[in-house]
Scaffold this motif. Structure first.
Motif, mmCIF file in Angstrom:
data_model
loop_
_atom_site.group_PDB
_atom_site.id
_atom_site.type_symbol
_atom_site.label_atom_id
_atom_site.label_comp_id
_atom_site.label_asym_id
_atom_site.label_seq_id
_atom_site.Cartn_x
_atom_site.Cartn_y
_atom_site.Cartn_z
ATOM 1 N N PHE A 66 0.870 -1.351 -0.061
ATOM 2 C CA PHE A 66 -0.085 -0.080 -0.057
ATOM 3 C C PHE A 66 0.861 1.396 -0.031
ATOM 4 C CE2 PHE A 66 -2.508 -3.305 2.340
ATOM 5 C CZ PHE A 66 -3.631 -3.372 1.710
ATOM 6 N N ASN A 67 0.458 2.154 -0.687
ATOM 7 C CA ASN A 67 1.388 3.440 -0.934
ATOM 8 C C ASN A 67 0.470 4.547 -0.567
ATOM 9 O OD1 ASN A 67 3.117 5.222 -1.449
ATOM 10 N ND2 ASN A 67 2.906 5.150 -3.953
ATOM 11 N N TYR A 68 0.970 5.392 0.491
ATOM 12 C CA TYR A 68 0.331 6.589 0.975
ATOM 13 C C TYR A 68 0.717 7.858 0.721
ATOM 14 C CZ TYR A 68 -1.917 2.829 3.668
ATOM 15 O OH TYR A 68 -2.606 1.765 3.998
ATOM 16 N N ALA A 69 -0.036 8.976 0.937
ATOM 17 C CA ALA A 69 0.283 10.365 0.400
ATOM 18 C C ALA A 69 1.423 10.875 1.139
ATOM 19 C CB ALA A 69 -0.876 11.339 0.562
ATOM 20 N N ASN A 70 1.540 10.226 2.543
ATOM 21 C CA ASN A 70 2.611 10.741 3.150
ATOM 22 C C ASN A 70 2.847 9.901 4.347
ATOM 23 O OD1 ASN A 70 0.736 11.303 5.749
ATOM 24 N ND2 ASN A 70 -0.061 12.813 4.219
ATOM 25 N N GLU A 71 4.141 9.971 4.979
ATOM 26 C CA GLU A 71 4.585 9.100 6.136
ATOM 27 C C GLU A 71 3.723 8.899 7.185
ATOM 28 O OE1 GLU A 71 8.866 9.620 6.915
ATOM 29 O OE2 GLU A 71 9.251 9.993 4.773
ATOM 30 N N LYS A 72 3.020 10.140 7.547
ATOM 31 C CA LYS A 72 2.402 10.043 8.890
ATOM 32 C C LYS A 72 1.122 8.967 8.625
ATOM 33 C CE LYS A 72 -0.764 13.399 11.697
ATOM 34 N NZ LYS A 72 -1.263 14.652 11.508
ATOM 35 N N ASP A 73 0.545 9.435 7.301
ATOM 36 C CA ASP A 73 -0.763 8.435 7.060
ATOM 37 C C ASP A 73 -0.216 6.828 7.200
ATOM 38 O OD1 ASP A 73 -2.251 10.430 6.894
ATOM 39 O OD2 ASP A 73 -2.502 10.493 4.796
ATOM 40 N N ALA A 74 0.797 6.774 6.317
ATOM 41 C CA ALA A 74 1.184 5.247 6.542
ATOM 42 C C ALA A 74 1.690 4.732 7.909
ATOM 43 C CB ALA A 74 2.697 5.374 5.653
ATOM 44 N N LYS A 75 2.370 5.511 8.768
ATOM 45 C CA LYS A 75 2.543 5.096 9.847
ATOM 46 C C LYS A 75 1.338 4.729 11.019
ATOM 47 C CE LYS A 75 5.360 5.092 13.953
ATOM 48 N NZ LYS A 75 5.097 3.725 14.346
ATOM 49 N N LEU A 76 0.322 5.597 10.669
ATOM 50 C CA LEU A 76 -1.031 5.608 11.297
ATOM 51 C C LEU A 76 -1.739 4.266 10.830
ATOM 52 C CD1 LEU A 76 -3.044 6.997 13.303
ATOM 53 C CD2 LEU A 76 -4.068 8.023 11.298
ATOM 54 N N VAL A 77 -1.636 4.054 9.580
ATOM 55 C CA VAL A 77 -2.202 2.609 9.214
ATOM 56 C C VAL A 77 -1.475 1.558 9.673
ATOM 57 C CG1 VAL A 77 -2.872 1.317 7.117
ATOM 58 C CG2 VAL A 77 -3.384 3.766 7.299
ATOM 59 N N PHE A 78 -0.130 1.741 9.541
ATOM 60 C CA PHE A 78 0.809 0.519 9.894
ATOM 61 C C PHE A 78 0.447 0.021 11.415
ATOM 62 C CE2 PHE A 78 4.694 -1.019 11.622
ATOM 63 C CZ PHE A 78 5.002 -2.087 10.609
ATOM 64 N N ASP A 79 0.397 1.209 12.322
ATOM 65 C CA ASP A 79 0.143 0.931 13.746
ATOM 66 C C ASP A 79 -1.098 0.323 14.230
ATOM 67 O OD1 ASP A 79 2.998 1.778 14.271
ATOM 68 O OD2 ASP A 79 2.147 3.984 14.931
ATOM 69 N N CYS A 80 -2.181 0.727 13.431
ATOM 70 C CA CYS A 80 -3.569 0.303 13.590
ATOM 71 C C CYS A 80 -3.490 -1.198 13.249
ATOM 72 C CB CYS A 80 -4.575 1.227 12.708
ATOM 73 S SG CYS A 80 -4.685 2.823 13.514
ATOM 74 N N LEU A 81 -2.875 -1.539 12.034
ATOM 75 C CA LEU A 81 -3.371 -2.780 11.561
ATOM 76 C C LEU A 81 -2.274 -3.681 12.075
ATOM 77 C CD1 LEU A 81 -3.868 -2.173 7.651
ATOM 78 C CD2 LEU A 81 -5.509 -2.432 9.644
#
Length: 76
Positions: free
Chosen positions: A9-24
């Motif tokens: 999965f590719n996100y618009a920014n690192e913040k969103d990527a980290k948020l999803v990563f931590d949640c999942l």
């Protein structure tokens, strides 16, 4: 037989990527390997049969979609 594959999965920014990563990550622990690198999250799924592989991939994608919708709605 062993089946494996990657989903990225590719996100618009690192913040969103980290948020999803931590949640999942909590839900995916012990089921698949995951890696966060900048705006990319890569999951490696390995299963003994196709049914289990597809079920894991389906759960992962459904969880990611929910996470993405939450991010979109909180930005409004």
């Amino acid at each position: 037989m062993k089946i494996s594959g990657n989903i990225t999965f590719n996100y618009a920014n690192e913040k969103d990527a980290k948020l999803v990563f931590d949640c999942l990550e909590v839900d995916n622990e012990d089921y698949l390997e995951s890696d966060l690198s900048d705006t990319l999250i890569t999951y490696k799924i390995t299963s003994k049969n196709l049914g289990s592989f597809l079920a894991t991939a389906d759960d992962l994608i459904a969880s990611e979609i929910v996470s993405e919708k939450i991010i979109e709605n909180t930005k409004k």
